[in-house]
Design an enzyme around this catalytic site. Structure first.
Site, PDB file in Angstrom:
ATOM      1  N   MET A  32      10.237   2.492 -10.652  1.00 14.36           N
ATOM      2  CA  MET A  32      11.636   2.744 -10.954  1.00 14.36           C
ATOM      3  C   MET A  32      11.905   4.189 -11.370  1.00 14.36           C
ATOM      4  SD  MET A  32      12.488  -0.742 -13.052  1.00 14.36           S
ATOM      5  CE  MET A  32      10.957  -0.627 -13.972  1.00 14.36           C
ATOM      6  N   VAL A 101      -4.400   8.887 -17.278  1.00 14.96           N
ATOM      7  CA  VAL A 101      -5.675   8.540 -16.659  1.00 14.96           C
ATOM      8  C   VAL A 101      -5.992   9.584 -15.600  1.00 14.96           C
ATOM      9  CG1 VAL A 101      -6.973   6.789 -15.412  1.00 14.96           C
ATOM     10  CG2 VAL A 101      -5.244   6.100 -17.080  1.00 14.96           C
ATOM     11  N   ASP A 143       2.229  -7.914 -10.157  1.00 14.21           N
ATOM     12  CA  ASP A 143       2.271  -6.873  -9.115  1.00 14.21           C
ATOM     13  C   ASP A 143       0.910  -6.190  -9.014  1.00 14.21           C
ATOM     14  OD1 ASP A 143       3.393  -5.399  -7.071  1.00 14.21           O
ATOM     15  OD2 ASP A 143       4.232  -3.869  -8.383  1.00 14.21           O
ATOM     16  N   PRO A 146      -4.051  -2.367  -5.293  1.00 12.64           N
ATOM     17  CA  PRO A 146      -4.945  -1.208  -5.528  1.00 12.64           C
ATOM     18  C   PRO A 146      -4.220   0.007  -6.084  1.00 12.64           C
ATOM     19  CG  PRO A 146      -5.484  -2.261  -3.441  1.00 12.64           C
ATOM     20  CD  PRO A 146      -4.239  -2.935  -3.950  1.00 12.64           C
ATOM     21  N   ASN A 148      -2.020   0.095  -8.347  1.00  6.44           N
ATOM     22  CA  ASN A 148      -1.773  -0.081  -9.775  1.00  6.44           C
ATOM     23  C   ASN A 148      -3.046  -0.147 -10.603  1.00  6.44           C
ATOM     24  OD1 ASN A 148       0.937  -0.081  -9.272  1.00  6.44           O
ATOM     25  ND2 ASN A 148       1.186  -2.288  -9.371  1.00  6.44           N
TER      26      ASN A 148
END
Length: 629
Positions: A32, A101, A143, A146, A148
């Site tokens: 979003m 990350v 959801d 890969p 995420n």
């Protein structure tokens, strides 16, 4: 973070100034909004700031979903879940601050050369433990895919699950009721990774939907393919894989939730024995004198080998540096495929013709078919060469010089486009279809040498487009190497990209469809096998005005070999309205025509009829009933 992230509709703008944080650079787009690498000024540490798109920040439902992601993350604190740091609001939007990350996504890692099976098993176990923890805290992800899952390089490549924007809560707590955004019989998530029950009704899907998604990821991790339709067990596609993995995957992918693992803990119990014991902690053992001598000898050999490898690397860097100096080229990162295809080229708009057919199918419908027919259609070319053969537009493989001179450098282009010169195609409903294919060129000694000297070329891309004025376009992009299908648009200030399922191998039938209300949808497949790509894009009733002029169809190719066959563009125009006396026959005909309209199409709105001609009054004449067509 990966530059390939879940879908977003973003408007070009400068980042908002957030108190206490300095935005460094845009690293990707989320479901979003945008994700920026930033510095938390109070502690001087690197964080990720997720901004809700300013347009969506005006919609209460999207604000609630954004806050729902914060609520989900706030309940979770686990080594394999991306942690939340802060949340807040600016003058124009909302933001989340999360752990940064530093590493690729699992999707990017899947495209690297084949990795060790035991490493992949350990990574899947980490992902499963993160989801087991989330379920224990009452959160369903909904959801999982890969894109995420991120790999933290600074922490040894451990997996971290992110993007809880579609999460739901298992209990009936205040949080669950406050953020209950999913309506009954509404499907949410990414189609290829969604459980069957989630595709029908996301609200009723429970934690077992995440177990189905884990099964899809597990299968794709070992085979590089998404399990669609009838598929082989993973051990048949990957040599050396323990056959016990087949049973685990097949149980995760059961269509009926009652036939799957009922908890992620049960899945972990069967997956954990397959992880090698060397990955677990073991107490150190005392070595004998002979063992210590062997270890010393191995250390000497290892140091010698590392020294030789270092010298080899230094020599290779020198060779590559010399080649860089000779070529004078810097391989720049490719921008959006649609923008690259529409960029100016040296031989822009080279006039060509191709066989085709231009016809009026119905009184209010025009259609053009490229590739076969009695007409000669104007087809301007730009960029790399294209040919018309066997009813298809074909971009042959590129034959680039190994060491180009200055003149060749100016003429080199890996991008080409063909545009159909269609005049007068103006209407409320439009449909563009074609069968496309994008393939890497066959390996040759010359290409292998180019790859060794300059690195592998970008993946081949073929795109089907609607093109307007001043660089305005909508493109449906197919990546031949398996990257996600993408719906991409640039319409003045509105621009963005939405990602779909992975691009299939071989030929794919693509379709762009625009309703009279200006709702644009992208599809792959045909008939009963047709599936939507991403979410509908609302352009508005004056959708052709978004292009600056009535759009024309075009196709483009980047790298590799591309073929486009059966390119068809059809436009429905509103029919002229005339006053006609009503009769049962006319009414029946109108009902028949209305029933023949395809379900995806929208019947054009009728314009008001012209005033009837004045008639002389006649005494005692009975009044005629009229019916507007």
């Amino acid at each position: 973070m990966s530059s390939i992230e879940p879908t977003a509709i973003s408007r070009a703008r400068t980042p908002d100034l957030i108190s206490g944080y300095r935005l460094e650079k845009l690293v990707g787009t989320g479901g979003m909004g945008e994700v920026h690498k930033a510095t938390q000024l109070s502690l001087g540490r690197t964080v990720a700031v997720k901004l809700l798109n300013s347009e969506l920040a005006k919609d209460p439902s999207f604000i609630a979903r954004f806050q729902k992601e914060a609520a989900a993350l706030a309940t979770l604190s686990h080594p394999h879940v991306v942690a939340i740091v802060d949340k807040g609001k600016t003058d124009s939007t909302y933001y989340l601050v999360m752990e940064f990350v530093d590493g690729p996504s699992l999707r990017e890692l899947m495209r690297t050369p084949q990795q060790e099976t035991q490493v992949l098993l350990r990574r899947m176990l980490e992902i499963c433990r993160a989801i087991e923890y989330a379920h224990g805290r009452g959160v369903i992800h909904r959801d999982l895919k890969p894109e995420n899952i991120l790999l933290d390089q600074q922490a040894g490549g451990i997996a971290k699950v992110s993007d809880f924007g579609l999460a739901s809560f298992l209990d009936d707590s205040t949080v669950a009721s406050r953020y209950a955004l999913t309506s009954t019989h509404v499907s949410m998530g990414t189609i290829s990774y969604m459980a069957p029950e989630q595709r029908v009704d996301a609200k009723s899907a429970d934690a077992r939907a995440d177990i189905f998604s884990l099964g899809v990821i597990l299968y794709e991790t070992f085979t590089g393919e998404v399990p669609l339709g009838t598929f082989d067990p993973p051990s048949r596609k990957r040599s050396g894989l323990d056959p016990r993995v087949d049973a685990i995957v097949m149980r995760c992918l059961k269509p009926d939730p009652d036939d799957r693992y009922q908890t992620v803990g049960a899945l972990i119990a069967e997956l954990e024995p397959l992880v090698p014991g060397s990955l677990l902690s073991m107490p150190p053992m005392r070595l004998t004198r002979l063992q210590r001598a062997k270890r010393t000898a191995k250390g000497v050999v290892r140091v010698a080998a590392q020294t030789a490898a270092t010298l080899l690397v230094v020599s290779a860097v020198g060779v590559l540096g010399f080649e860089y100096y000779r070529s004078g080229q810097v391989r720049e990162r490719q921008g959006p495929p649609g923008a690259a295809i529409l960029a100016e080229h040296k031989n822009a708009n080279t006039n060509r013709t191709a066989p085709g057919r231009r016809e009026d199918v119905l009184p209010n419908k025009q259609r053009v078919l490229v590739g076969e027919g009695p007409d000669q259609l104007a087809m301007p070319l730009a960029g790399r060469p294209a040919v018309f053969e066997n009813k298809a537009i074909v971009f042959p493989p590129l034959d680039l010089p190994l060491f180009p001179n200055e003149e060749e450098k100016r003429d080199l282009t890996r991008v080409g486009r063909v545009r159909a010169d269609v005049v007068g195609f103006v209407g409320g409903v439009a449909r563009l279809t074609a069968r496309v294919r994008a393939e890497a060129p066959p390996p040759t000694l010359k290409r292998r040498l180019q790859e060794w000297l300059k690195g592998p070329p970008p993946d081949p891309v073929v795109a089907m487009m609607l093109v307007g004025r001043d660089g305005r376009y909508v493109a449906l992009v197919h990546h031949g190497a398996g990257a996600p299908l993408a719906l991409e648009w640039a319409l003045g200030e509105r621009s963005g990209t939405m990602l779909g399922q992975p691009s299939p191998q071989g030929e794919a039938r693509l379709e762009l469809f625009v309703t009279e209300e200006g709702v644009l949808q992208a599809f792959i497949g045909q008939g009963a096998d047709q599936r939507p790509i991403a979410e509908p894009l609302n352009l508005g009733p004056d959708w052709q005005g978004q292009f600056g002029e009535p759009p024309t169809p075009a196709v483009g190719c980047i790298e590799g070999t591309c073929s486009i066959e059966g390119l068809t563009y059809a436009v429905d125009r509103p029919a002229p309205v005339a006053e006609t006396p009503s009769s049962p026959v006319v009414a029946a005909t109108q009902r028949t025509v209305a029933a023949a309209v395809p379900t995806k199409a929208v019947v054009p709105k009728r314009a008001p009829p012209p005033p009837p001609p004045k008639r002389q009054p006649v005494k005692a004449a009975p009044a005629k009933s009229t019916k507007r067509r």
